[in-house]
Design a protein around this motif. Structure first.
Motif, PDB file in Angstrom:
ATOM      1  N   TYR A 183       0.906  -1.082   0.020  1.00  0.00           N
ATOM      2  CA  TYR A 183      -0.048   0.191  -0.016  1.00  0.00           C
ATOM      3  C   TYR A 183       0.881   1.359   0.061  1.00  0.00           C
ATOM      4  O   TYR A 183       2.099   1.101   0.379  1.00  0.00           O
ATOM      5  N   PRO A 187      -2.030   3.918   7.082  1.00  0.00           N
ATOM      6  CA  PRO A 187      -3.522   4.081   7.276  1.00  0.00           C
ATOM      7  C   PRO A 187      -4.307   3.477   6.061  1.00  0.00           C
ATOM      8  O   PRO A 187      -5.481   2.969   6.541  1.00  0.00           O
ATOM      9  N   MET A 188      -3.728   3.702   4.864  1.00  0.00           N
ATOM     10  CA  MET A 188      -4.610   3.120   3.957  1.00  0.00           C
ATOM     11  C   MET A 188      -4.711   1.459   4.120  1.00  0.00           C
ATOM     12  O   MET A 188      -5.732   1.097   3.773  1.00  0.00           O
ATOM     13  N   THR A 191      -7.298   0.354   6.703  1.00  0.00           N
ATOM     14  CA  THR A 191      -8.721   0.364   6.290  1.00  0.00           C
ATOM     15  C   THR A 191      -8.784  -0.978   5.544  1.00  0.00           C
ATOM     16  O   THR A 191     -10.096  -1.310   5.881  1.00  0.00           O
ATOM     17  N   ASP A 192      -7.813  -1.419   4.861  1.00  0.00           N
ATOM     18  CA  ASP A 192      -8.081  -2.769   4.155  1.00  0.00           C
ATOM     19  C   ASP A 192      -8.213  -3.934   5.089  1.00  0.00           C
ATOM     20  O   ASP A 192      -8.825  -4.931   4.818  1.00  0.00           O
ATOM     21  N   LEU A 194      -9.316  -3.761   8.191  1.00  0.00           N
ATOM     22  CA  LEU A 194     -10.591  -3.985   9.044  1.00  0.00           C
ATOM     23  C   LEU A 194     -11.650  -4.458   7.903  1.00  0.00           C
ATOM     24  O   LEU A 194     -12.493  -5.378   8.378  1.00  0.00           O
ATOM     25  N   GLY A 195     -11.450  -4.291   6.394  1.00  0.00           N
ATOM     26  CA  GLY A 195     -12.391  -4.974   5.503  1.00  0.00           C
ATOM     27  C   GLY A 195     -11.907  -6.190   5.189  1.00  0.00           C
ATOM     28  O   GLY A 195     -12.829  -6.983   4.434  1.00  0.00           O
ATOM     29  N   THR A 207      -0.800   3.933  14.851  1.00  0.00           N
ATOM     30  CA  THR A 207      -1.998   3.777  13.848  1.00  0.00           C
ATOM     31  C   THR A 207      -2.606   2.254  14.018  1.00  0.00           C
ATOM     32  O   THR A 207      -3.977   2.417  13.823  1.00  0.00           O
ATOM     33  N   GLN A 211      -7.396   1.019  16.813  1.00  0.00           N
ATOM     34  CA  GLN A 211      -8.180  -0.048  16.231  1.00  0.00           C
ATOM     35  C   GLN A 211      -8.239  -1.300  17.077  1.00  0.00           C
ATOM     36  O   GLN A 211      -9.105  -2.360  17.366  1.00  0.00           O
ATOM     37  N   LYS A 216     -11.595  -3.605  16.722  1.00  0.00           N
ATOM     38  CA  LYS A 216     -11.855  -3.742  15.363  1.00  0.00           C
ATOM     39  C   LYS A 216     -10.878  -4.898  14.705  1.00  0.00           C
ATOM     40  O   LYS A 216     -10.977  -5.420  13.681  1.00  0.00           O
TER      41      LYS A 216
END
Length: 322
Positions: A183, A187-188, A191-192, A194-195, A207, A211, A216
């Protein structure tokens, strides 16, 4: 005759010194830009914004932060190296651009030594291992066991060279395989994570910890030799049975090569004063960053030593240069 020549030479040297000192007396003449090689929300970005605010207040300068994420910091490093060497463009960066990339890439479009002048060290940070909730493991030992029993099932993301090497080290030292998903910035990648786009990642505590604390993601440990005072419940990788695992990232400031020494000295004094301020120290510690200061010469020697250290780390991790 000889005395006249010596006098003339002395006068020339004095005039040259005055000419070099003159720009520093008026510096800065416009806003100072702190270039960060990672996205907003990263630990480097947090440090740069805390530093910028303090310099604005303490020095009366106008200091702005510009994020220039991409290619493991190479985009930003190139940009700063090509900037005017007048002190108004400062690179707030990490071991990614100035120690690790030399071993991760066959050829860099910038020279970390020749293209930059050091200002000073800024801090160090431990990485934390964050794991997606779907991974059937409750700690690093179980994660390693799962990885060994299920080849190809696990993957890890990274948004910096430190994050990548941290994942590669886990693979190499624990003895199981994972797919690497790159990535532009951590931070980007978070996000993924978490997904559920990949299984796990190492990233700076500032960072990952929010979470982890909100449930999370699962927090399995930290990358350094010692537990972090910000997350004492997270074991080290070595405590979890990954022998020899020790990785700590660092931050430092640089300017383009050929910047005049009086300007470098002025920047060093301002930065060191800001980093030593109690409010700044508290803010950085809260973000998981341990403040550090140095002289420009100390940083120069540190970069040389760290480049060798990270070359050894890359070799242990078994990463082939791209």
């Amino acid at each position: 005759m000889f005395r006249s020549i010596v006098t003339a030479l002395g006068l020339a040297v004095s005039l040259a010194a005055l000419a070099d000192a003159a720009p520093a007396q008026t510096f800065p003449t416009r806003p100072v830009k702190l270039v960060v090689p990672f996205a907003a929300g990263s630990a480097t970005d947090t440090l740069a914004r805390v530093l910028a605010h303090k310099l604005n207040v303490a020095e009366g300068w106008t200091v702005i932060v510009e994020n220039m994420a991409g290619a493991s910091g190479i985009v930003a490093a190139q940009n700063v190296a090509r900037a005017a060497p007048d002190g108004h463009t400062v690179f707030v960066t990490t071991n990614t651009t100035h120690a690790a990339n030399q071993s991760l890439f066959k050829k860099l479009p910038y020279d970390p030594i020749a293209d930059f002048e050091p200002i000073g060290r800024l801090g160090t940070v431990t990485l934390a291992l964050a794991v997606n909730l779907s991974v059937p493991a409750a700690n690093t030992r179980e994660l390693v066991a799962y990885g060994k029993a299920n080849p190809g099932k696990l993957s890890f993301g990274s948004g910096s060279s430190s994050a990548r090497i941290a994942g590669e080290m886990l693979k190499a030292l624990a003895g199981f395989d994972m797919l690497h998903v790159p990535y532009k910035s951590n931070p980007m990648a978070i996000t993924d994570l978490l997904g559920g786009q990949f299984s796990l990642m190492f990233a700076d505590i500032s960072t990952t910890l929010p979470q982890i604390r909100t449930g999370k993601v699962k927090g399995f440990g930290v990358s350094g030799k010692q537990r972090s005072p910000l997350a004492p419940d997270l074991a080290t990788m070595m405590e979890e049975g990954v022998a020899g695992y020790d990785l700590t990232a660092w931050f430092a400031a640089f300017v383009p090569a050929k910047t005049l020494k009086p300007i470098i000295d002025k920047l060093n004094a301002a930065v060191n004063g800001a980093i030593a301020d109690k409010a700044v120290v508290d803010a950085l510690l809260a973000a998981g960053i341990e403040p550090v200061t140095s002289t420009p010469d100390e940083l120069r020697a540190f970069v040389v030593a760290e480049t060798k250290k990270w070359a050894d780390i890359v070799m242990v991790a078994g990463v082939q240069p791209e």
